[in-house]
Design an enzyme around this catalytic site. Structure first.
Site, short mmCIF file in Angstrom:
data_model
loop_
_atom_site.label_atom_id
_atom_site.label_comp_id
_atom_site.label_asym_id
_atom_site.label_seq_id
_atom_site.Cartn_x
_atom_site.Cartn_y
_atom_site.Cartn_z
N GLU A 107 0.83 -1.22 0.00
CA GLU A 107 0.00 0.00 0.00
C GLU A 107 0.86 1.27 0.00
OE1 GLU A 107 -3.14 -0.01 2.94
OE2 GLU A 107 -3.27 2.17 2.91
N LYS A 129 -7.21 -0.81 11.53
CA LYS A 129 -6.54 -1.21 10.28
C LYS A 129 -5.36 -0.27 10.03
CE LYS A 129 -5.95 -1.57 5.63
NZ LYS A 129 -5.16 -0.69 4.76
N HIS A 131 -2.19 10.35 -1.55
CA HIS A 131 -2.25 9.11 -2.34
C HIS A 131 -2.13 9.35 -3.85
CE1 HIS A 131 -4.26 6.28 0.79
NE2 HIS A 131 -3.11 6.76 1.18
N ASP A 152 4.59 -13.98 11.46
CA ASP A 152 3.28 -14.47 11.06
C ASP A 152 2.28 -13.32 11.22
OD1 ASP A 152 0.73 -15.59 11.05
OD2 ASP A 152 1.34 -17.42 12.09
C1 MEV Z 1 -5.79 3.13 5.15
O1 MEV Z 1 -5.02 2.00 4.82
C2 MEV Z 1 -5.80 3.33 6.65
C3 MEV Z 1 -6.75 4.42 7.16
O2 MEV Z 1 -8.05 4.19 6.64
C4 MEV Z 1 -6.73 4.34 8.66
C5 MEV Z 1 -7.80 5.17 9.33
O3 MEV Z 1 -8.85 5.43 8.71
O4 MEV Z 1 -7.59 5.51 10.52
C6 MEV Z 1 -6.32 5.77 6.67
#
Ligand code: MEV
Length: 389
Positions: free
Chosen positions: A47, A226, A339, A242
């Site tokens: 990413e 995430k 991005h 892992d």
């Molecule tokens: C993207 O990979 C991760 C985010 O969505 C985390 C978040 O929203 O806190 C930017």
């Protein structure tokens, strides 16, 4: 994808029916100040923005002295489930505690000499299935623990059956890793925060609100976490760990009180914004892919050869900084801005740009504000004509 024959051999010894290897970019985020040491952090990730965000936010947090971390001992828990153990099963096994400990330790090899080994045992009768559940807590030192614990608990199988008259259903590590945690925190002066179009205090207040939101709304919490795992899983992959085990432990911990919540929290006190993250972190520096994969060995060398506990402290710091970077961007300019450059570069690559051409196509796309394959293709052919001319 063509691959080095050594990597193909490695793939063959790592998994069955290997047909190749899957290269993932390995980046290094630089200048993250963790416990007074400037750490360069290797990240394996597909990413865009993860590596840059860590370097950027890591530098920003230096103003407050960086990130302070801590960790528990590397204790993992193995589960053994026994059926038909009878009503006295718990009592019988409690009375054999020392024998259980010595069977486990006898299977741990040099781990005991290195300070690891059996730590604790608890036994519970599960009401629904009627199974007896043994939890064996073992300090696994620098290992992840799955192999050592699965071997040690399987050695217990016949003893447990003999002592209880029951049957062992299974012996397996629990990936919850509740006893193997790491924590990180930072406190940064508001004067070092900055974002376009927002005052420093307002930015900090919006980060705190975002953190409260992740405590309240589970759907937001999943994305919040995430973002934390963007850093932690990428470091785990770079070091041959892992990633599924690390992620399973994190998400189970996030839901430990029944509602899935954000793993980190932020506060604004006076002129300081502080952030804190504590979570299970079952990472290893020996065994499995960690010991055999050349990229993992290189990543550990870049980190200065940490032991597993030190690696877990780096990982939790990385998770917190990554999360801070995401929240900062989300509540200010948004994350798409950062991005688009990567998006443009991938379009350029997709239409066949290579080497220096990529940057030129990116510049063209950015200047036009049009991000499409057609536009990239056009720019590339123009670039090549000019080059020839
Ligand atoms: C993207 O990979 C991760 C985010 O969505 C985390 C978040 O929203 O806190 C930017």
């Amino acid at each position: 994808v063509g691959a080095d024959p050594v990597m193909l051999d490695l793939a063959d010894v790592m998994v069955e029916s290997a047909v190749g290897v899957m290269p993932v970019p390995l980046g290094v985020a630089t200048g993250v100040l963790i416990d007074g040491r400037t750490v360069d952090v290797p990240l394996a990730v597909e990413e865009p923005s993860v590596v840059a965000a860590l370097s950027y936010a890591g530098r920003l947090l230096r103003a407050g002295g960086g990130i302070h971390t801590w960790a528990s001992d590397p204790v993992m828990t193995a589960q053994v489930f026994v059926s038909q153990a009878g009503r006295r099963g718990i009592e019988v096994l409690e009375s054999r505690r020392d024998e259980i400990a010595s069977v486990v330790d006898s299977r741990l090899g040099s781990l005991v000499a290195r300070g690891g080994g059996f730590r604790d045992l608890d036994i519970l009768a599960l009401p629904r299935t009627g199974l007896l559940r043994l939890h064996l807590h073992v300090d696994v030192r620098d290992a992840m623990g799955a192999n050592v614990l699965n071997t040690a608990t399987e050695a217990l199988r016949s003893h447990l059956e003999e002592w209880t008259g029951g049957r062992v259903l299974m012996c397996i590590l629990s990936n919850s890793a509740r006893r193997r945690s790491a924590g990180a925190e930072f406190a940064v002066p508001l004067t070092s925060l900055r974002a376009e179009g927002l005052g420093r205090r307002e930015l900090a207040e919006r980060i705190v609100l975002a953190s409260d939101l992740a405590q309240e709304d589970a759907d937001r919490a999943v994305t919040h976490n995430k973002g934390i795992m963007n850093g932690i899983s990428s470091l785990a992959l770079a070091t041959g760990n892992d990633t599924r085990a690390v992620e399973a432990a994190a998400h189970a911990w996030a839901a430990r009180d029944g509602l899935y919540r954000g793993l980190s929290q932020y506060r604004l006190e006076g002129e300081e914004l502080s952030g804190r993250l504590e979570m299970p972190l079952p990472v290893a520096t020996v065994g499995g892919a960690v010991s055999v994969h050349p990229a993992a060995r290189l990543a550990l060398a870049v980190l200065g050869h940490p032991n597993a506990t030190e690696l877990s402290r780096i990982a939790v710091a990385v998770g917190l900084v990554q999360n801070f970077a995401a929240l900062r961007a989300l509540v200010s300019e948004g994350i798409q801005k950062g991005h688009m450059h990567h998006h443009a570069a991938r379009l350029a690559f997709q239409v066949g740009a290579r080497g220096a051409e990529i940057q030129r196509v990116v510049e063209g796309l950015t200047a036009a504000g049009t991000y499409s394959l057609d536009a990239a293709g056009l720019l590339l052919s123009r670039e090549r004509q000019e080059h020839r001319g």
